[in-house]
Design a protein around this motif. Structure first.
Motif, PDB file in Angstrom:
ATOM      1  N   TYR A 190       0.819  -1.194   0.027  1.00  0.00           N
ATOM      2  CA  TYR A 190       0.051   0.169   0.139  1.00  0.00           C
ATOM      3  C   TYR A 190       0.761   1.183  -0.015  1.00  0.00           C
ATOM      4  O   TYR A 190       1.821   1.447   0.973  1.00  0.00           O
ATOM      5  CB  TYR A 190      -0.894  -0.035   1.174  1.00  0.00           C
ATOM      6  N   ASP A 191       0.498   2.114  -0.726  1.00  0.00           N
ATOM      7  CA  ASP A 191       1.347   3.297  -0.880  1.00  0.00           C
ATOM      8  C   ASP A 191       0.426   4.484  -0.289  1.00  0.00           C
ATOM      9  O   ASP A 191       0.850   5.680  -0.323  1.00  0.00           O
ATOM     10  CB  ASP A 191       1.624   3.760  -2.285  1.00  0.00           C
ATOM     11  N   ASP A 192      -0.418   4.471   0.393  1.00  0.00           N
ATOM     12  CA  ASP A 192      -1.221   5.603   0.866  1.00  0.00           C
ATOM     13  C   ASP A 192      -1.422   5.317   2.525  1.00  0.00           C
ATOM     14  O   ASP A 192      -2.451   5.770   3.056  1.00  0.00           O
ATOM     15  CB  ASP A 192      -2.803   5.572   0.439  1.00  0.00           C
ATOM     16  N   THR A 193      -0.384   4.896   3.088  1.00  0.00           N
ATOM     17  CA  THR A 193      -0.418   4.644   4.444  1.00  0.00           C
ATOM     18  C   THR A 193       0.560   5.757   5.221  1.00  0.00           C
ATOM     19  O   THR A 193       0.722   6.695   4.653  1.00  0.00           O
ATOM     20  CB  THR A 193       0.346   3.405   4.835  1.00  0.00           C
ATOM     21  N   SER A 194       0.397   5.528   6.554  1.00  0.00           N
ATOM     22  CA  SER A 194       1.057   6.662   7.443  1.00  0.00           C
ATOM     23  C   SER A 194       2.762   6.756   7.043  1.00  0.00           C
ATOM     24  O   SER A 194       3.234   5.614   6.593  1.00  0.00           O
ATOM     25  CB  SER A 194       1.217   6.127   8.902  1.00  0.00           C
ATOM     26  N   ARG A 195       3.235   7.534   7.209  1.00  0.00           N
ATOM     27  CA  ARG A 195       4.772   7.784   6.783  1.00  0.00           C
ATOM     28  C   ARG A 195       5.652   6.949   7.621  1.00  0.00           C
ATOM     29  O   ARG A 195       7.029   6.724   7.222  1.00  0.00           O
ATOM     30  CB  ARG A 195       5.313   9.252   6.699  1.00  0.00           C
ATOM     31  N   HIS A 196       5.088   6.433   8.678  1.00  0.00           N
ATOM     32  CA  HIS A 196       6.091   5.793   9.903  1.00  0.00           C
ATOM     33  C   HIS A 196       5.934   4.381   9.526  1.00  0.00           C
ATOM     34  O   HIS A 196       6.192   3.507  10.493  1.00  0.00           O
ATOM     35  CB  HIS A 196       5.674   6.433  11.072  1.00  0.00           C
ATOM     36  N   GLU A 197       4.809   3.952   8.634  1.00  0.00           N
ATOM     37  CA  GLU A 197       4.782   2.373   8.445  1.00  0.00           C
ATOM     38  C   GLU A 197       4.854   1.916   6.949  1.00  0.00           C
ATOM     39  O   GLU A 197       4.534   2.908   6.177  1.00  0.00           O
ATOM     40  CB  GLU A 197       3.616   2.079   9.207  1.00  0.00           C
ATOM     41  N   GLY A 602     -36.278  14.628   6.413  1.00  0.00           N
ATOM     42  CA  GLY A 602     -36.886  14.584   7.699  1.00  0.00           C
ATOM     43  C   GLY A 602     -37.516  13.267   8.309  1.00  0.00           C
ATOM     44  O   GLY A 602     -37.712  13.093   9.487  1.00  0.00           O
ATOM     45  N   GLY A 603     -37.282  12.262   7.647  1.00  0.00           N
ATOM     46  CA  GLY A 603     -37.446  10.772   7.744  1.00  0.00           C
ATOM     47  C   GLY A 603     -36.360  10.158   8.295  1.00  0.00           C
ATOM     48  O   GLY A 603     -35.162  10.735   8.643  1.00  0.00           O
ATOM     49  N   PRO A 604     -36.128   8.652   8.534  1.00  0.00           N
ATOM     50  CA  PRO A 604     -35.307   7.981   8.899  1.00  0.00           C
ATOM     51  C   PRO A 604     -33.799   8.295   7.997  1.00  0.00           C
ATOM     52  O   PRO A 604     -34.032   8.266   6.885  1.00  0.00           O
ATOM     53  CB  PRO A 604     -35.703   6.624   8.848  1.00  0.00           C
ATOM     54  N   GLN A 605     -32.581   8.164   8.776  1.00  0.00           N
ATOM     55  CA  GLN A 605     -31.424   8.268   7.889  1.00  0.00           C
ATOM     56  C   GLN A 605     -31.161   6.938   7.138  1.00  0.00           C
ATOM     57  O   GLN A 605     -31.365   5.840   7.491  1.00  0.00           O
ATOM     58  CB  GLN A 605     -30.418   8.595   8.733  1.00  0.00           C
ATOM     59  N   GLU A 606     -30.996   7.129   5.786  1.00  0.00           N
ATOM     60  CA  GLU A 606     -30.610   5.973   5.073  1.00  0.00           C
ATOM     61  C   GLU A 606     -29.076   5.865   4.918  1.00  0.00           C
ATOM     62  O   GLU A 606     -28.447   6.877   4.661  1.00  0.00           O
ATOM     63  CB  GLU A 606     -31.261   6.314   3.611  1.00  0.00           C
ATOM     64  N   LYS A 607     -28.826   4.328   4.667  1.00  0.00           N
ATOM     65  CA  LYS A 607     -27.392   4.185   4.387  1.00  0.00           C
ATOM     66  C   LYS A 607     -27.140   3.828   3.125  1.00  0.00           C
ATOM     67  O   LYS A 607     -27.882   2.628   2.715  1.00  0.00           O
ATOM     68  CB  LYS A 607     -26.930   3.278   5.581  1.00  0.00           C
ATOM     69  N   ASP A 608     -26.008   4.187   2.287  1.00  0.00           N
ATOM     70  CA  ASP A 608     -25.931   3.642   1.238  1.00  0.00           C
ATOM     71  C   ASP A 608     -24.773   2.548   1.135  1.00  0.00           C
ATOM     72  O   ASP A 608     -23.849   2.501   2.224  1.00  0.00           O
ATOM     73  CB  ASP A 608     -25.156   4.812   0.340  1.00  0.00           C
ATOM     74  N   VAL A 609     -24.763   1.712   0.265  1.00  0.00           N
ATOM     75  CA  VAL A 609     -23.644   0.699   0.267  1.00  0.00           C
ATOM     76  C   VAL A 609     -22.412   1.360  -0.529  1.00  0.00           C
ATOM     77  O   VAL A 609     -22.427   1.266  -1.704  1.00  0.00           O
ATOM     78  CB  VAL A 609     -24.174  -0.466  -0.638  1.00  0.00           C
ATOM     79  N   SER A 610     -21.728   1.934   0.448  1.00  0.00           N
ATOM     80  CA  SER A 610     -20.813   2.708  -0.122  1.00  0.00           C
ATOM     81  C   SER A 610     -19.625   1.895  -0.740  1.00  0.00           C
ATOM     82  O   SER A 610     -19.526   0.709  -0.340  1.00  0.00           O
ATOM     83  CB  SER A 610     -20.288   3.706   0.804  1.00  0.00           C
ATOM     84  N   VAL A 611     -18.832   2.550  -1.423  1.00  0.00           N
ATOM     85  CA  VAL A 611     -17.526   1.837  -2.009  1.00  0.00           C
ATOM     86  C   VAL A 611     -16.080   2.274  -1.541  1.00  0.00           C
ATOM     87  O   VAL A 611     -15.962   3.699  -1.341  1.00  0.00           O
ATOM     88  CB  VAL A 611     -17.641   1.911  -3.501  1.00  0.00           C
ATOM     89  N   PRO A 612     -15.093   1.507  -1.219  1.00  0.00           N
ATOM     90  CA  PRO A 612     -13.914   1.882  -0.828  1.00  0.00           C
ATOM     91  C   PRO A 612     -13.155   2.796  -1.793  1.00  0.00           C
ATOM     92  O   PRO A 612     -13.512   2.847  -3.043  1.00  0.00           O
ATOM     93  CB  PRO A 612     -13.042   0.592  -0.338  1.00  0.00           C
ATOM     94  N   SER A 613     -12.464   3.529  -1.298  1.00  0.00           N
ATOM     95  CA  SER A 613     -11.622   4.563  -2.264  1.00  0.00           C
ATOM     96  C   SER A 613     -10.620   4.041  -2.859  1.00  0.00           C
ATOM     97  O   SER A 613     -10.227   2.865  -2.419  1.00  0.00           O
ATOM     98  CB  SER A 613     -11.161   5.782  -1.229  1.00  0.00           C
ATOM     99  N   PRO A 614      -9.980   4.708  -4.048  1.00  0.00           N
ATOM    100  CA  PRO A 614      -8.885   3.680  -4.544  1.00  0.00           C
ATOM    101  C   PRO A 614      -7.766   3.333  -3.624  1.00  0.00           C
ATOM    102  O   PRO A 614      -7.389   3.882  -2.771  1.00  0.00           O
ATOM    103  CB  PRO A 614      -8.597   4.793  -5.603  1.00  0.00           C
ATOM    104  N   GLY A 615      -7.263   2.285  -3.716  1.00  0.00           N
ATOM    105  CA  GLY A 615      -6.192   1.689  -3.101  1.00  0.00           C
ATOM    106  C   GLY A 615      -6.735   1.086  -2.004  1.00  0.00           C
ATOM    107  O   GLY A 615      -5.837   0.522  -1.157  1.00  0.00           O
ATOM    108  N   GLU A 616      -7.793   0.859  -1.572  1.00  0.00           N
ATOM    109  CA  GLU A 616      -8.233   0.163  -0.454  1.00  0.00           C
ATOM    110  C   GLU A 616      -9.369  -0.867  -0.977  1.00  0.00           C
ATOM    111  O   GLU A 616     -10.023  -0.640  -1.857  1.00  0.00           O
ATOM    112  CB  GLU A 616      -9.236   1.060   0.467  1.00  0.00           C
TER     113      GLU A 616
END
Length: 800
Positions: A190-197, A602-616
């Motif tokens: 992975y190239d999008d991690t913390s700079r310390h790992e 104004g109704g119940p909150q809906e959740k989307d089946v979201s998609v991971p960002s690139p690289g994940e």
């Protein structure tokens, strides 16, 4: 093989047949019947091995004449031998595929795609043949390290596990590593991690010729032909400014690896379906305790680093799972007239963590309303597995004897991004059935102000469930102890036992020391830190006597800055001399429900089946795809899939933009879909909802459902259907469907989505199409998986 010719028939002029001729004729008739029967079996049973059947039939007939046994026992013997051989064949094939290099794959490429090494099917995984060559050279020198690992790490945990089965005294007698080293069939850095790992995933496979001889309760037995395969993650952290530039390694499996082996010695008696599965589950369980998340195998490379962060890092969060119900499960307990039901229950797994619902008897539509909470240590490429089983009583008390009803997977990253996922998921590996699951992501807060809100949420949930829910996470680092037994000549073998409520943990034993250094971490879920306490006991293993103990009220840590105490020496009460101390780090974190943005209606909150960002992404065996892997074999999309409205750039990763309220370009309404290509070579479609469908001519509300085809195939195998929603112009489904499809065929396929009105009674139903959407699978936009599409007039009138 040529068939024997029948003996010539007797005529009026010919002499009567002799005894030998009668025998030959009888043999010919019997052979003809057996040949036709075997041919029918071979035609109708796929991979049934005729050669093996004949071989075992002849062996069983010989046994029949020698032992004068009943022919029913002979048949059972044949069935058992064939099944055992097939199991061994599958195990050998998995081992061959796991260790295959490029040249070998050319000979076995007819095997199914999901069993191939990762670099064959996933372009983001790189080949590492150079690493396998290095490991092959180093393997002869790894023997002593593996022996020490087995003797000092695996043997104590196996001994404890087997004692529950009244098998005492487990120990390794002989360890032969063999000549075949493990292999890595693919690697992703992975190239999008913390700079310390540095984080990399590797597909690990070992199918070697090792041999382990052990003794249990004075009996000798052993294991050979061990096979282990799974996705291994290696985290290099922290990065330092001195050679070797890496301070330490964390090695662990993201999910439980596949484990198989053959038994030798006395244990070979148990190498049969059922009993052997119990032994395999024990071995798999011990591997999980050692190096399957949340457990890690740490390797320290540099002295001056934070060993707490290396050996016991804080979890990323907690996932609260609610298995609500299931519908239309398969009927496994068949009764009279073909009717029947099941006794379903679910097993949930996240890494080495395992939970089980109660069993609901005599139903295919169970309602569990089961809650559990699991520690989530990593976000990327980890999945939650939910398996459904039909309970069948067995004295072995093993779910392996139950009937399999299917499985569903949830991506941890998807839950983290959405904050909450609440949807029906179809069961894979099953003819029918779906399961209703709600998963909520809980962040870790270092503010005591969050506690009251979480306790109120738990009280609201406890109205509908008796399962214990938790409001905090407690992390305890047991560093060392000093002056345990200074006045006695006998030096103890100390270890520390920890208690939080009904949960407990133990450190490893330190041999013959009054000043042991443990350096082990433990994580506990806490129901209410205002009322619970942490109890620690230092125990001498040889005498089983308590050397001293510490009892701490967790309410005290709510008043500490950042809810933690670092490097504190606590006096051990009850210790001889009164000078004994135990050095601890104690950190308390309050669970906090992730913020969710209102969708604006104004109704119940809906959740989307979201998609991971690139690289994940997710584990290749998971059912949900990552963006990076969705179109890994395709070029950048050329056009959009003609949606009338697209979701905007979200200001928050957990926010979904609600489209404008209109009936689309054609006035037929609009449908919201998620379409993505998964890492298991599967096209995943989630039908979320439809809005503004037109009413019928007489003003009646429609009964809509959604039907899918993956063109050009319009057969029954290609058809997928949602449930029918009665009398609704704005139905909500949140149902997921899958199509297995190789990457090279993706550009040749079109997804057809039809909205159909099921109004009417029985034969009077006309099922008219209310609208249609067609999506070119070769032009999927990996940045916009969830979109709204205008319903267009149907392009064809295929019969329902």
């Amino acid at each position: 093989m040529e068939e024997p010719q029948p003996a010539p028939e007797a005529t009026e002029d010919s002499p009567p047949p002799t005894g030998i001729q009668k025998t030959l004729r009888a043999l010919y008739v019997a052979f003809d019947i057996i040949s036709k029967s075997l041919q029918w079996i071979n035609d109708h049973m796929g991979n049934f091995n005729v050669y093996l059947f004949i071989k075992y039939l002849l062996a069983s007939i010989a046994f029949y004449f020698v032992a004068c046994a009943s022919f029913g026992w002979v048949t059972l013997g044949i069935i058992y031998l064939v099944i055992s051989h097939e199991r061994k064949g599958k195990r050998d094939l998995r081992g061959a595929l796991a260790l295959a290099d490029e040249s070998t794959l050319k000979n076995i490429f007819a095997a199914s795609m999901h069993e191939m090494p990762a670099w064959v099917t996933f372009p983001d995984m790189e080949r590492v043949e150079w690493l396998n060559k290095i490991i092959r050279q180093l393997w002869p020198y790894a023997g002593q390290y593996v022996k020490d690992l087995c003797k000092y790490s695996i043997e104590p945990s196996m001994r404890t596990a087997l004692e529950e089965y009244k098998l005492n005294g487990f120990q390794f007698e002989k360890i032969i590593l063999g000549d075949t080293p493990p292999r890595f069939s693919g690697v992703k850095v992975y190239d999008d991690t913390s700079r310390h790992e540095i984080i990399m995933d590797m597909d690990f496979a070992y199918a070697g010729d090792c041999k382990f001889e052990v003794s249990v309760s004075k009996f000798k037995m052993g294991i050979k032909d061990l096979q282990i395969s799974g996705r291994l993650r290696i985290v290099m952290k922290p990065l330092v400014r001195q050679i070797p530039l890496v301070g330490g390694l964390q090695v662990f499996f993201l999910n439980n690896p596949d484990v198989d082996f053959n038994l030798i010695g006395l244990a070979d008696v148990f190498d049969m379906p059922g009993l052997s599965d119990i032994l395999r589950s024990i071995v798999t369980e011990q591997i999980g305790h050692m190096m399957v998340l949340p457990n890690r195998y740490p390797i320290q490379l540099v002295e001056d680093i934070d060993v707490v962060e290396l050996k016991c890092p804080a979890p990323a969060g907690v996932i609260r799972l609610n298995v609500i119900e299931a519908q239309n499960l398969m009927k496994k307990d068949i009764g009279i007239m073909g009717t029947g039901k099941s006794d379903p229950y679910c097993i949930l797994r996240l890494g080495a963590q395992k939970f089980q619902t109660k069993t609901i008897n005599n139903t295919v539509n169970p309602k569990w309303d089961f809650f559990c909470e699991a520690l989530a240590n990593v976000i990327r490429r980890q999945r939650i597995s939910i398996e459904c089983w039909d309970y069948d009583y067995s004295p072995l008390k093993s779910y392996e004897n139950d009937d399999y009803l299917g499985r569903a997977n949830l991506d941890v990253q998807e839950i983290w991004k959405n904050g909450e996922v609440d949807m029906w998921v179809p069961l894979s590996e099953a003819k029918s059935g779906r399961i209703h699951i709600r998963a909520t992501w809980l962040d870790l807060s270092d503010s005591a102000d969050s506690l009251q809100l979480q306790l109120e949420e738990i009280r609201a949930l406890q109205v509908s469930t008796k399962n214990p829910l938790h409001s905090a996470v407690l992390m305890v680092w047991v560093d060392s102890a000093k002056k345990l037994n200074p006045s006695h000549k006998q030096i103890p073998d100390p270890f520390v036992r920890l208690y939080v409520g009904n949960e407990k943990g133990e450190t490893a034993v330190r041999q013959r020391t009054n000043d042991p250094v443990f350096e082990e971490g433990f994580t506990f879920l806490v129901r209410n830190p205002r009322t619970q306490e942490l109890k620690l006991e230092v125990i001498d293993q040889k005498t089983n006597q308590i050397q001293g103990k510490v009892e701490l009220d967790l309410n005290v840590f709510l008043k500490e800055r950042k809810l933690e105490v670092i490097g504190e020496d606590y006096s051990l009460s009850g210790a001889s001399g009164g000078l004994s101390t135990l050095k601890l780090n104690i950190t308390l974190r309050i669970l906090k429900t992730a913020l969710k943005t209102d969708d604006g209606d104004g109704g119940p909150q809906e959740k989307d089946v979201s998609v991971p960002s690139p690289g994940e992404g997710t584990e290749p065996l998971a059912e949900v795809a990552s963006v990076e892997e969705v179109m890994s074999s395709a070029a950048t999309p050329l056009t959009q899939m003609f949606p009338s409205a697209t979701s905007s750039e979200a200001s928050s990763i957990r926010q979904r933009t609600t489209p404008a309220n209109n009936a689309g370009m054609h006035g037929l309404g609009r449908i919201q879909l998620t379409v993505k290509y998964g890492p298991r070579n599967n096209l995943i479609i989630v039908v979320h909802q439809i809005e503004n469908l037109p009413k019928e001519e007489d003003g009646e509300l429609p009964d809509p459902y959604v039907k899918l085809y993956l063109l050009p195939d319009r057969s029954k195998d290609s058809k997928r259907k949602t449930d029918v929603i009665k009398d609704d112009c704005n139905p909500k489904y949140d149902e997921r469907f899958e199509y297995p499809i190789p990457p090279n065929e993706l550009t040749q396929r079109t997804l057809e989505v039809n909205v159909i009105n099921k109004k009417g009674l029985l034969f009077l139903q006309r099922s008219p199409k209310m609208g249609q959407v067609r999506l070119d699978c070769g032009l999927l936009d990996s940045s916009k998986m969830t979109q709204w599409y205008d319903l267009a007039p149907a392009a064809d009138d295929d019969e329902e």
